[in-house]
Motif scaffolding. Structure first.
Motif, PDB file in Angstrom:
ATOM      1  N   ARG A   1      -0.843   2.345  25.558  1.00 53.54           N
ATOM      2  CA  ARG A   1      -0.498   0.864  25.453  1.00 53.54           C
ATOM      3  C   ARG A   1       0.563   1.326  26.368  1.00 53.54           C
ATOM      4  NH1 ARG A   1       0.345  -0.574  19.727  1.00 53.54           N
ATOM      5  NH2 ARG A   1      -1.941  -0.313  19.633  1.00 53.54           N
TER       6      ARG A   1
ATOM      7  N   THR B   1      -2.314   5.389   5.643  1.00 54.64           N
ATOM      8  CA  THR B   1      -1.588   4.252   6.078  1.00 54.64           C
ATOM      9  C   THR B   1      -2.633   3.780   6.718  1.00 54.64           C
ATOM     10  OG1 THR B   1       0.071   5.485   8.206  1.00 54.64           O
ATOM     11  CG2 THR B   1       1.142   5.866   6.213  1.00 54.64           C
ATOM     12  N   GLY B   2      -2.854   3.682   7.919  1.00 55.68           N
ATOM     13  CA  GLY B   2      -3.605   2.670   8.659  1.00 55.68           C
ATOM     14  C   GLY B   2      -3.136   2.480   9.683  1.00 55.68           C
ATOM     15  N   TYR B   3      -1.744   2.946  10.207  1.00 52.84           N
ATOM     16  CA  TYR B   3      -1.254   2.810  11.179  1.00 52.84           C
ATOM     17  C   TYR B   3      -1.715   2.941  12.717  1.00 52.84           C
ATOM     18  CZ  TYR B   3       3.144   1.747   9.519  1.00 52.84           C
ATOM     19  OH  TYR B   3       4.244   1.260   8.142  1.00 52.84           O
ATOM     20  N   ASP B   4      -1.444   2.477  13.725  1.00 52.30           N
ATOM     21  CA  ASP B   4      -2.276   2.322  14.902  1.00 52.30           C
ATOM     22  C   ASP B   4      -1.173   3.183  15.793  1.00 52.30           C
ATOM     23  OD1 ASP B   4      -2.679  -0.889  16.117  1.00 52.30           O
ATOM     24  OD2 ASP B   4      -0.307   0.575  15.865  1.00 52.30           O
TER      25      ASP B   4
ATOM     26  N   TYR C   1       4.146  -5.335   4.212  1.00 52.80           N
ATOM     27  CA  TYR C   1       3.405  -6.437   4.204  1.00 52.80           C
ATOM     28  C   TYR C   1       4.349  -6.848   5.502  1.00 52.80           C
ATOM     29  CZ  TYR C   1       1.042  -6.370   0.164  1.00 52.80           C
ATOM     30  OH  TYR C   1       0.157  -5.375  -0.761  1.00 52.80           O
ATOM     31  N   LEU C   2       5.681  -6.989   5.057  1.00 56.45           N
ATOM     32  CA  LEU C   2       6.080  -8.043   6.475  1.00 56.45           C
ATOM     33  C   LEU C   2       6.528  -7.049   8.019  1.00 56.45           C
ATOM     34  CD1 LEU C   2       9.254  -8.788   4.117  1.00 56.45           C
ATOM     35  CD2 LEU C   2       7.327 -10.250   5.384  1.00 56.45           C
ATOM     36  N   ASP C   3       6.810  -7.899   8.957  1.00 58.55           N
ATOM     37  CA  ASP C   3       6.938  -6.712  10.289  1.00 58.55           C
ATOM     38  C   ASP C   3       8.423  -6.798  10.014  1.00 58.55           C
ATOM     39  OD1 ASP C   3       7.031  -7.996  13.953  1.00 58.55           O
ATOM     40  OD2 ASP C   3       6.952  -6.499  13.394  1.00 58.55           O
TER      41      ASP C   3
ATOM     42  N   HIS D   1       1.003  -0.835  -0.271  1.00 57.49           N
ATOM     43  CA  HIS D   1       0.256   0.110   0.039  1.00 57.49           C
ATOM     44  C   HIS D   1       0.549   1.180   0.296  1.00 57.49           C
ATOM     45  CE1 HIS D   1      -3.762   2.121   0.806  1.00 57.49           C
ATOM     46  NE2 HIS D   1      -2.976   2.950   1.832  1.00 57.49           N
TER      47      HIS D   1
ATOM     48  N   ASP E   1       8.112  -0.305  13.041  1.00 58.03           N
ATOM     49  CA  ASP E   1       6.538  -0.035  12.053  1.00 58.03           C
ATOM     50  C   ASP E   1       5.546   0.787  12.663  1.00 58.03           C
ATOM     51  OD1 ASP E   1       5.069  -2.861  10.730  1.00 58.03           O
ATOM     52  OD2 ASP E   1       5.840  -0.657   9.784  1.00 58.03           O
TER      53      ASP E   1
ATOM     54  N   THR F   1      -4.849   4.290  19.490  1.00 60.80           N
ATOM     55  CA  THR F   1      -4.087   5.102  18.317  1.00 60.80           C
ATOM     56  C   THR F   1      -2.725   5.248  19.741  1.00 60.80           C
ATOM     57  OG1 THR F   1      -4.464   6.324  16.579  1.00 60.80           O
ATOM     58  CG2 THR F   1      -2.511   6.851  17.273  1.00 60.80           C
TER      59      THR F   1
END
Lengths: 616, 221
Positions: A360, A302-305, A251-253, A23, A257, A336
């Motif tokens: 977190r 991106t959709g990252y959290d 896609y990969l870790d 993406h 990230d 997030t």
């Protein structure tokens, strides 16, 4: 090619390292006029994809209609071997074109242990290793990044090297290459144009001279238009610099990230061991509004959290409190997380840390760097023991139970007493944790991570010898014994790697031959313990009459010519020497953001200045 | 809250991504699509997604399934459309339906998988060889799990195996009650993974009602 590749991909580990379609990856059609650049990171996909500079350049270049940037990473050993057997040339991820087809091949120089991978990638691409062997059919091979400030060990392999920040100069390079293509310029002509751009070093225009004992004497210019010295490029108004609104989502870790936003560039704390702090002055902050805008856009695309606010010392950002507060308000209910790479010890704000880790909670990291106040003063790391203890008091009582402490060993003037100070400090920190431990809750752990100091160019310690391998090992062993106690984790690095880093960090151009020999002997992925072959390296040094340990332990006098002297960050040599003397006398220097100018001269040399958003 | 079951594909260029990569990709695509997910409890809250069965690296699929637990008030078709647009090339949403909140987990009900294995040249397979294999009453195979080696009989797990030109069609047990690994069948036919392109063509629930796909069966408690 696809079938050959598919067959190979089925037999290697993590084949997704070599495929595309992520993406936000940019797949562009090429025309005869397109200026094509392959951005090469000399390590595997998972490491290279975490590099912010790479992401920035990728999107910056692709925003141009007349240019395209594609990515290439070092194939892991199994893929490298398979590609060689199948005679499959190294290709870019996006269009799977062989690197030979690109106009420019650009490497980023992040750490010395990646150098062998650079040559291996050139070999795998079928591109001649040395600049002088390349003709007009081959891509221009260039480099940038922090190690460019002592690129001498790699000098014969690059046609051009960029010093400093890349955003503006990258556009100028693309313009020059485009015009060169239109006018049908040959390689020498193109280099002539590039060499006239400020911040670009053309190694082939310079020839180092050594005396009979092999000591560096001077650097001669073989091209009359070559400048005596090359000064870095710096973005004057960092806040105004447009930043990408999207990054490729792997896609990969991969490492790091998450959404990464730079809150500022440069740092004027003046820690004497820190190359980045010296090289990337002055300190220039982004405004809270532009940071928030960038965060918002990047999360949407991106959709990252998770958001990370990066810089050399994010805790020093003048508006960190309000920025965190506003980000938490905006994202608190969205799942997030916010992370800061590390926090300042001397003004650790428990409330700030709690705010950040509300969603977190992870561990907390502090970097005292040295175990005694004396040695901390020598390296100008402004951390007082009382501040560290009060910071961990706050952390443990607020519910954290994992603390990580970073230290270095092998620092100039260090004695075993200083090393023992590391253990003493760690014990005090653990004791605080134990005092706060509630029954039934997790036990406190203190992780002590030790790095072996490598003197770097452009810092006040550039004249000093690295500590010997034996001494470093002894110190590691001693600390390990002292910290053999439940509650401590002890992390350290292989000493031999540090010696090699020491040799290359302040090495001269003679090391290029050593590097080639090491690659010929099969050295690659030296930063990876399982691949590192010290015996092959030692043999390579010996073949060329050189010794890694001796190079790493070189001590220069104040007036000795330095092999990297022509590559300048704008900070004056006089300042560095004054700081060197202050270090050896354990005298500290303050941060010019908080008080008087300390005389590093970068502002005068480059017509720049610190730019802070909050009050000074 | 609502439970949404989706059927999706994993095709080129993402053949080589792993199950965990797919999970990550979904998490991010859901955020980009603005789908309001429910999150798990604990130290590291994650959006609630559950899959039927992990798809290996190197295997494509035209029919995978995932259950999403989402905040109420969202429509399955709208989620499917926006998620489809947000997913990267190679991954598409084929169908979506809201199912009963208390429907059993996909992993609990899916027990069968079907595959199309495209044989690359020189495989030497024919109907006779397949026949011979299926005539065996038992087919013991050594399986290495993390610590143990044990012998398993995979014959009862092969429900159907036919050769159709250059494609081997396989229907087999999948899940906790019995799980056939494609490479084990290939091994018995003297083939290795590199000799085939594997596509999973479906995941199924075999039961008294016959064979159903997870959007038809297994949707009620």
């Amino acid at each position: 090619m696809k079938n050959r590749l598919d067959h190979i991909l089925k037999s290697v580990s993590k084949p997704a390292r070599y495929t595309n379609g992520e993406h936000n990856a940019v797949h562009k059609d090429w025309t005869a006029k397109t200026v094509s650049m392959a951005l090469a990171f000399p390590d595997i996909y998972e490491v290279g994809m975490g590099h912010l500079g790479f992401k920035i350049l990728y999107h910056l270049i692709n925003q141009r209609d007349d240019a395209v940037a594609e990515r290439v990473f070092a194939p892991w050993v199994d893929m490298d071997d398979a590609m060689r057997s199948a005679q499959l040339p190294l290709f870019s991820l996006e269009s799977r074109r062989p690197l030979q087809d690109f106009d420019i091949l650009g490497f980023t120089l992040q750490y010395e242990m990646s150098y062998t991978n650079i040559l291996r990638m050139l070999d795998l691409a079928g591109i001649p290793r040395r600049s002088e062997q390349r003709g007009s059919a081959e891509p221009l091979v260039i480099a940038g990044g922090p190690c460019a400030f002592n690129v001498e060990p790699l000098a014969p392999f690059f046609d051009a090297v960029v010093l400093g920040e890349g955003e503006e100069v990258m556009q100028e390079i693309l313009d020059a290459v485009r015009i060169g293509k239109e006018q049908g310029r040959d390689r020498a002509g193109l280099l002539q144009v590039l060499g006239a751009i400020p911040g670009i070093y053309i190694p082939s225009w310079y020839q180092p001279v050594y005396d009979e004992t092999g000591r560096f004497c001077q650097i001669d210019r073989t091209n009359p238009t070559a400048p005596a010295a090359i000064e870095k490029r710096v973005i004057r108004d960092f806040d105004a610099l447009p930043s990408p609104d999207r990054f490729v989502v792997p896609y990969l870790d991969v490492v790091h990230d998450r959404v990464m936003v730079e809150v500022m560039r440069g740092c004027t704390r003046g820690c004497r061991f820190c190359q980045a702090g010296m090289l990337y002055r002055p300190a220039r902050e982004r405004s809270v509004q532009s940071i928030k805008d960038q965060v918002r856009r990047l999360l949407e695309t991106t959709g990252y959290d998770e958001i990370s606010l990066t810089s050399l010392s994010t805790g020093d950002y003048s508006c960190i409190g309000p920025l965190v507060k506003e980000l938490m308000e905006e994202y608190d209910q969205t799942g997030t997380a916010l992370s800061l790479p590390s926090l300042r010890v001397d003004s650790f704000d428990v409330q700030l840390a709690k705010d950040i880790q509300r969603f977190r909670k992870t561990g907390l990291t502090f970097a005292p760097e040295a175990g005694t106040q004396r040695l901390r003063d020598v390296i100008n790391k402004n951390v007082k023991e009382a501040d560290l203890i009060s910071a961990v008091e706050g952390a443990f009582s607020a519910g954290w139970h994992q603390i990580k402490l970073y230290f270095m060993i092998g620092l100039p003037t260090e004695t075993m007493e200083d090393v023992e100070g590391i253990a003493a400090l760690a014990r005090k920190v653990l004791a605080v944790g134990q005092r706060h431990q509630k029954p039934g809750r997790k036990r406190p752990t203190v992780t002590v991570s030790i790095a072996s100091f490598v003197p770097k160019v452009g810092t006040p310690f550039q004249w000093d010898a690295q500590d010997t391998a034996d001494s470093l090992r002894k110190k590691q062993y001693h600390l390990r014994e002292l910290l053999k106690h439940p509650g401590f984790q002890f992390q350290y690095h292989d000493v031999e790697t540090s010696v090699l880093e020491g040799a290359f960090a302040r090495g001269d151009r003679r090391l290029a031959d050593v590097l080639e020999s090491a690659v010929d002997k099969g050295c690659r992925f030296d930063a990876w313990t399982e691949e590192f072959r010290y015996d092959a390296w030692l043999a390579s040094f010996e073949e060329h009459g050189l010794d890694a340990a001796r190079m790493a332990q070189r001590c220069f006098a104040q007036n000795d010519p330095l092999p990297w002297g022509h590559l300048q960050s704008g900070v004056s040599e006089e300042f560095l020497w004054v700081e060197h003397q202050a270090a050896w006398n354990a005298m500290t220097t303050s941060d010019c953001r908080l008080g008087d100018c300390t005389g590093c001269a970068v502002c005068f040399a480059l017509d720049v200045k610190n730019k802070l958003q909050g009050g000074e | 809250m609502a439970k949404i079951r989706l059927q999706f594909t994993k095709e080129e260029p993402v053949r080589y991504i792993s199950h965990l990569d797919i999970l990550r990709t979904f998490e991010r695509a859901l955020r980009r699509a603005g789908v309001r997910m429910l999150y798990s409890e604990g130290f590291h809250p994650k959006p609630k997604l559950s899959f039927a069965s992990a798809l290996s690296v190197g295997v494509t699929s035209s029919a995978e399934y995932v259950d999403l637990e989402v905040e109420g008030g969202q429509v399955a078709e709208e989620i499917a459309t926006s998620l489809d647009a947000a997913l990267p090339p190679g991954m598409n949403i084929i169908k979506a339906a809201a199912i009963d909140d208390a429907a059993p987990a996909l992993m609990a009900v899916v027990n069968t998988a079907s595959y199309a294995l495209t044989l690359l040249s020189g495989h030497g397979l024919d109907d006779a060889k397949i026949e011979t294999l299926l005539c065996h009453e038992s087919l013991p195979v050594e399986r290495l799990t993390k610590k143990k080696r044990r012998m398993v009989d995979i014959r009862p797990w092969i429900y159907d195996l036919t050769l159709n030109g250059n494609t081997l069609l396989l229907q087999s047990a999948s899940g906790s009650q019995g799980n056939l690994r494609v490479e084990e069948v290939l091994g018995l036919l003297n083939l290795v993974l590199a000799d085939v392109d594997i596509q999973r063509t479906g995941l199924w629930i075999r039961g008294e009602r016959g064979i159903q796909d997870p959007l038809t069966g297994g949707v009620t408690p």
